[in-house]
Design a protein around this motif. Structure first.
Motif, PDB file in Angstrom:
ATOM      1  N   GLY A 115      -7.655   1.223  -0.069  1.00 47.50           N
ATOM      2  CA  GLY A 115      -6.713   0.665  -1.035  1.00 47.50           C
ATOM      3  C   GLY A 115      -7.285  -0.668  -1.510  1.00 47.50           C
ATOM      4  O   GLY A 115      -8.418  -1.021  -1.165  1.00 47.50           O
ATOM      5  N   ILE A 116      -6.508  -1.395  -2.276  1.00 47.46           N
ATOM      6  CA  ILE A 116      -7.016  -2.669  -2.803  1.00 47.46           C
ATOM      7  C   ILE A 116      -6.081  -3.782  -2.359  1.00 47.46           C
ATOM      8  O   ILE A 116      -4.874  -3.730  -2.608  1.00 47.46           O
TER       9      ILE A 116
ATOM     10  N   THR B 104      -3.407  -7.358   3.338  1.00 49.29           N
ATOM     11  CA  THR B 104      -3.520  -6.225   4.259  1.00 49.29           C
ATOM     12  C   THR B 104      -2.221  -6.010   5.061  1.00 49.29           C
ATOM     13  O   THR B 104      -2.206  -5.215   5.985  1.00 49.29           O
TER      14      THR B 104
ATOM     15  N   PHE C 193       3.142  -3.933   3.768  1.00 52.49           N
ATOM     16  CA  PHE C 193       4.056  -2.800   3.912  1.00 52.49           C
ATOM     17  C   PHE C 193       5.244  -3.175   4.792  1.00 52.49           C
ATOM     18  O   PHE C 193       6.393  -2.840   4.502  1.00 52.49           O
TER      19      PHE C 193
HETATM   20  C1  LIG Z   1      -5.869   0.815   4.140  1.00 53.82           C
HETATM   21  C2  LIG Z   1      -4.671  -0.093   4.146  1.00 53.82           C
HETATM   22  C3  LIG Z   1      -3.985  -0.322   5.324  1.00 53.82           C
HETATM   23  C4  LIG Z   1      -2.873  -1.171   5.335  1.00 53.82           C
HETATM   24  N1  LIG Z   1      -2.160  -1.269   6.496  1.00 53.82           N
HETATM   25  C5  LIG Z   1      -1.014  -1.997   6.510  1.00 53.82           C
HETATM   26  C6  LIG Z   1      -0.207  -1.994   7.682  1.00 53.82           C
HETATM   27  O1  LIG Z   1      -0.520  -1.329   8.668  1.00 53.82           O
HETATM   28  N2  LIG Z   1       0.939  -2.740   7.670  1.00 53.82           N
HETATM   29  C7  LIG Z   1       1.299  -3.473   6.577  1.00 53.82           C
HETATM   30  O2  LIG Z   1       2.315  -4.147   6.654  1.00 53.82           O
HETATM   31  N3  LIG Z   1       0.566  -3.442   5.429  1.00 53.82           N
HETATM   32  C8  LIG Z   1      -0.569  -2.723   5.364  1.00 53.82           C
HETATM   33  N4  LIG Z   1      -1.309  -2.657   4.216  1.00 53.82           N
HETATM   34  C9  LIG Z   1      -0.876  -3.415   3.039  1.00 53.82           C
HETATM   35  C10 LIG Z   1       0.241  -2.694   2.301  1.00 53.82           C
HETATM   36  O3  LIG Z   1      -0.122  -1.357   2.057  1.00 53.82           O
HETATM   37  C11 LIG Z   1       0.578  -3.353   0.972  1.00 53.82           C
HETATM   38  O4  LIG Z   1       0.675  -4.740   1.116  1.00 53.82           O
HETATM   39  C12 LIG Z   1       1.928  -2.835   0.450  1.00 53.82           C
HETATM   40  O5  LIG Z   1       1.934  -1.433   0.452  1.00 53.82           O
HETATM   41  C13 LIG Z   1       2.180  -3.346  -0.951  1.00 53.82           C
HETATM   42  O6  LIG Z   1       3.268  -2.616  -1.492  1.00 53.82           O
HETATM   43  P1  LIG Z   1       3.587  -2.699  -3.016  1.00 53.82           P
HETATM   44  O7  LIG Z   1       4.773  -1.856  -3.286  1.00 53.82           O
HETATM   45  O8  LIG Z   1       3.655  -4.134  -3.405  1.00 53.82           O
HETATM   46  O9  LIG Z   1       2.264  -2.147  -3.714  1.00 53.82           O
HETATM   47  P2  LIG Z   1       1.747  -0.698  -4.126  1.00 53.82           P
HETATM   48  O10 LIG Z   1       2.249   0.368  -3.240  1.00 53.82           O
HETATM   49  O11 LIG Z   1       0.281  -0.811  -4.315  1.00 53.82           O
HETATM   50  O12 LIG Z   1       2.466  -0.480  -5.521  1.00 53.82           O
HETATM   51  C14 LIG Z   1       2.064  -1.174  -6.679  1.00 53.82           C
HETATM   52  C15 LIG Z   1       2.112  -0.196  -7.821  1.00 53.82           C
HETATM   53  O13 LIG Z   1       1.895  -0.910  -9.032  1.00 53.82           O
HETATM   54  C16 LIG Z   1       1.296  -0.002  -9.935  1.00 53.82           C
HETATM   55  N5  LIG Z   1       0.728  -0.759 -11.047  1.00 53.82           N
HETATM   56  C17 LIG Z   1      -0.365  -1.566 -11.042  1.00 53.82           C
HETATM   57  N6  LIG Z   1      -0.568  -2.087 -12.263  1.00 53.82           N
HETATM   58  C18 LIG Z   1       0.426  -1.607 -13.050  1.00 53.82           C
HETATM   59  C19 LIG Z   1       0.751  -1.783 -14.434  1.00 53.82           C
HETATM   60  N7  LIG Z   1       0.017  -2.553 -15.239  1.00 53.82           N
HETATM   61  N8  LIG Z   1       1.831  -1.138 -14.918  1.00 53.82           N
HETATM   62  C20 LIG Z   1       2.594  -0.340 -14.119  1.00 53.82           C
HETATM   63  N9  LIG Z   1       2.319  -0.140 -12.820  1.00 53.82           N
HETATM   64  C21 LIG Z   1       1.258  -0.768 -12.286  1.00 53.82           C
HETATM   65  C22 LIG Z   1       0.283   0.738  -9.075  1.00 53.82           C
HETATM   66  O14 LIG Z   1      -0.068   1.996  -9.642  1.00 53.82           O
HETATM   67  C23 LIG Z   1       1.016   0.872  -7.753  1.00 53.82           C
HETATM   68  O15 LIG Z   1       1.624   2.140  -7.570  1.00 53.82           O
HETATM   69  C24 LIG Z   1      -2.440  -1.834   4.154  1.00 53.82           C
HETATM   70  C25 LIG Z   1      -3.135  -1.609   2.958  1.00 53.82           C
HETATM   71  C26 LIG Z   1      -4.228  -0.730   2.946  1.00 53.82           C
HETATM   72  C27 LIG Z   1      -4.940  -0.499   1.645  1.00 53.82           C
END
Ligand SMILES: Cc1cc2nc3c(=O)[nH]c(=O)nc-3n(C[C@H](O)[C@H](O)[C@H](O)COP(=O)(O)OP(=O)(O)OC[C@H]3O[C@@H](n4cnc5c(N)ncnc54)[C@H](O)[C@@H]3O)c2cc1C
Length: 413
Positions: A335-336, A363, A366
């Motif tokens: 992931g990023i 990182t 979640f």
């Molecule tokens: C391999 C890995 C392991 C991890 N392990 C953990 C863990 O064990 N515990 C923990 O707490 N965290 C962990 N994390 C971190 C965690 O996954 C993220 O911090 C968290 O999921 C972020 O959630 P979010 O809803 O903000 O982002 P996301 O789920 O990334 O959602 C953001 C969304 O925005 C969308 N988007 C982007 N740009 C645009 C745009 N211009 N217009 C419309 N939509 C857009 C994307 O498509 C995406 O679906 C891990 C991450 C990775 C990659």
């Protein structure tokens, strides 16, 4: 043929029930637009609709729900951070997770089997003692344990791995656990949609319109949408989307990888992490072993899995758990991660009125999904920053009031 089967063939509804209402037309305006359909954006939408009565809300997602980091993470949930502000914040999230299946009437499979962070050096032991004390004072269960207790908790752990870094002790955090991450996103999505929130997938925000210092609309690949407020919750794209609103964030973006083995018989109950080895593992209820580590060493917007990382994660995992030597890897992915200088998130108002940031989750974001969604909803509804997230505003990088969580984040996530 049994009667029940015949009855089912003749009268059962032909189509499976939709989990979300069919997509509607994108309207010309909403009260609140949430950019990003990951766990954070969906949680904010749910709390806005359920607890603040704000239902003219659109979640705009450029891909499909949870296609970003939400369904790529290793699902570690814990509250054993270093600074009191962070400990209290994540402890609230753990509490919300404990009740989330009931709140959403959707089983998120939260399994609190405890999290163990290993100390291999005297310096790590000192650091963990401090963490245990801060945690205790904030009401979070976290204790130092010795190698004898670790041997009882995790009998399969090699306590003298290659004799390089023997296990001296550990920080034991019983409330830590894992959750079914995509269920969290789907649970919030479903309950938000039932309350009138519109969820538009394949809808990318391409520009943000600001007039007189206030956000007034977003441009999407499906047209312009006027709005009273915007919540940006786009994880690995935080800097890119914030730039559309003219905001510059102190974020550097790195790939973050993880992998999973074939299902195995249960051999480890708690989550085990070793900051020294840069590796952590957990065994899912299905038996797969989920393995993760630190982010890639170079900034990049990419989700390529690399052989380098695979080798280092496997080597360190086997040093800690020699019994895994014969296990087969099923998948590796990335992931990023948007990293801030102090390894803490950015939540709150910005210099653009009505434009709210939920970013910099690196990182570790979640585990904050419920509490961040709840706090962001309160912020949007009241325009007052809730005390729990007061320390995490983007201003802290100008005033040098950093919330340093580097030591507690490392490879434990
Ligand atoms: C391999 C890995 C392991 C991890 N392990 C953990 C863990 O064990 N515990 C923990 O707490 N965290 C962990 N994390 C971190 C965690 O996954 C993220 O911090 C968290 O999921 C972020 O959630 P979010 O809803 O903000 O982002 P996301 O789920 O990334 O959602 C953001 C969304 O925005 C969308 N988007 C982007 N740009 C645009 C745009 N211009 N217009 C419309 N939509 C857009 C994307 O498509 C995406 O679906 C891990 C991450 C990775 C990659």
């Amino acid at each position: 043929m049994p009667i029940a089967l015949i009855r089912h063939a003749l009268f059962a509804p032909k189509r499976p029930r939709r989990h979300l209402p069919a997509p509607t037309e994108l309207k010309r305006s909403y009260d609140v637009v949430i950019v990003g359909g990951g766990g954070h954006g969906l949680a904010a939408a749910y709390y806005l609709a359920r607890y603040h009565g704000i239902r003219r809300v659109a979640v705009l997602e450029k891909g499909y729900l949870a296609s970003g980091n939400t369904a790529r993470n290793t699902a570690v949930v814990r509250a054993n951070y270093v600074t009191p502000g962070s400990v209290r914040f994540y402890a609230e999230s753990v509490k919300l997770f404990e009740n989330l299946s009931a709140e959403l009437d959707f089983n998120i499979l939260f399994s609190q089997r405890g999290q163990l962070t290993l100390a291999h050096t005297d310096a790590a032991m000192r650091g963990f003692r401090l963490r245990a004390e801060v945690n205790r004072r904030c009401g979070v269960e976290s204790v130092m344990i010795g190698s004898g207790e670790i041997a009882k908790l995790v009998p399969t752990l090699n306590l003298v791995p290659a004799e390089r870094y023997p296990v001296l002790g550990g920080l034991w955090h019983p409330p830590g656990g894992i959750v079914r991450h995509d269920a969290v996103a789907w649970g919030y999505a479903r309950r938000a949609a039932e309350r009138g929130v519109e969820i538009h997938q394949r809808t990318e925000v391409t520009a943000v319109h600001v007039d007189n210092g206030r956000v007034v609309a977003v441009q999407t690949n499906r047209g312009r949408v006027a709005c009273g407020a915007v919540v940006q919750a786009v994880a690995g794209s935080s800097s890119l989307v914030a730039a559309l609103a003219g905001l510059r964030l102190p974020i550097v973006t790195y790939p973050l990888q993880a992998m999973v083995t074939q299902p195995l018989k249960p051999f480890v109950d708690p989550l085990v992490s070793s900051p020294q080895f840069h590796v952590y593992i957990s065994q899912t209820p299905r038996g797969d072993v989920v393995i993760g580590g630190g982010s890639d060493p170079y900034p990049l917007y990419g989700t390529r899995a690399t052989l380098d990382l695979k080798e280092s994660l496997i080597q360190h995992t086997i040093e800690l758990f020699p019994c895994l030597a014969g296990a087969k890897l099923l998948r590796q992915w990335a992931g990023i991660a948007d990293m801030t200088p102090d390894y803490s998130p950015i939540m709150g108002k910005t210099e653009v009125a009505g434009y709210y940031l939920d970013a910099g989750w690196g990182t570790w974001g979640f585990k904050a999904t419920p509490i961040c969604g709840k706090a962001m909803a309160e912020l949007v509804a009241t325009n007052e920053t809730p005390g729990l997230i007061g320390a995490f505003g983007v201003d802290r990088f100008r005033t040098f009031r950093l919330v340093n969580e580097m030591g507690a984040t490392a490879a434990s996530h």
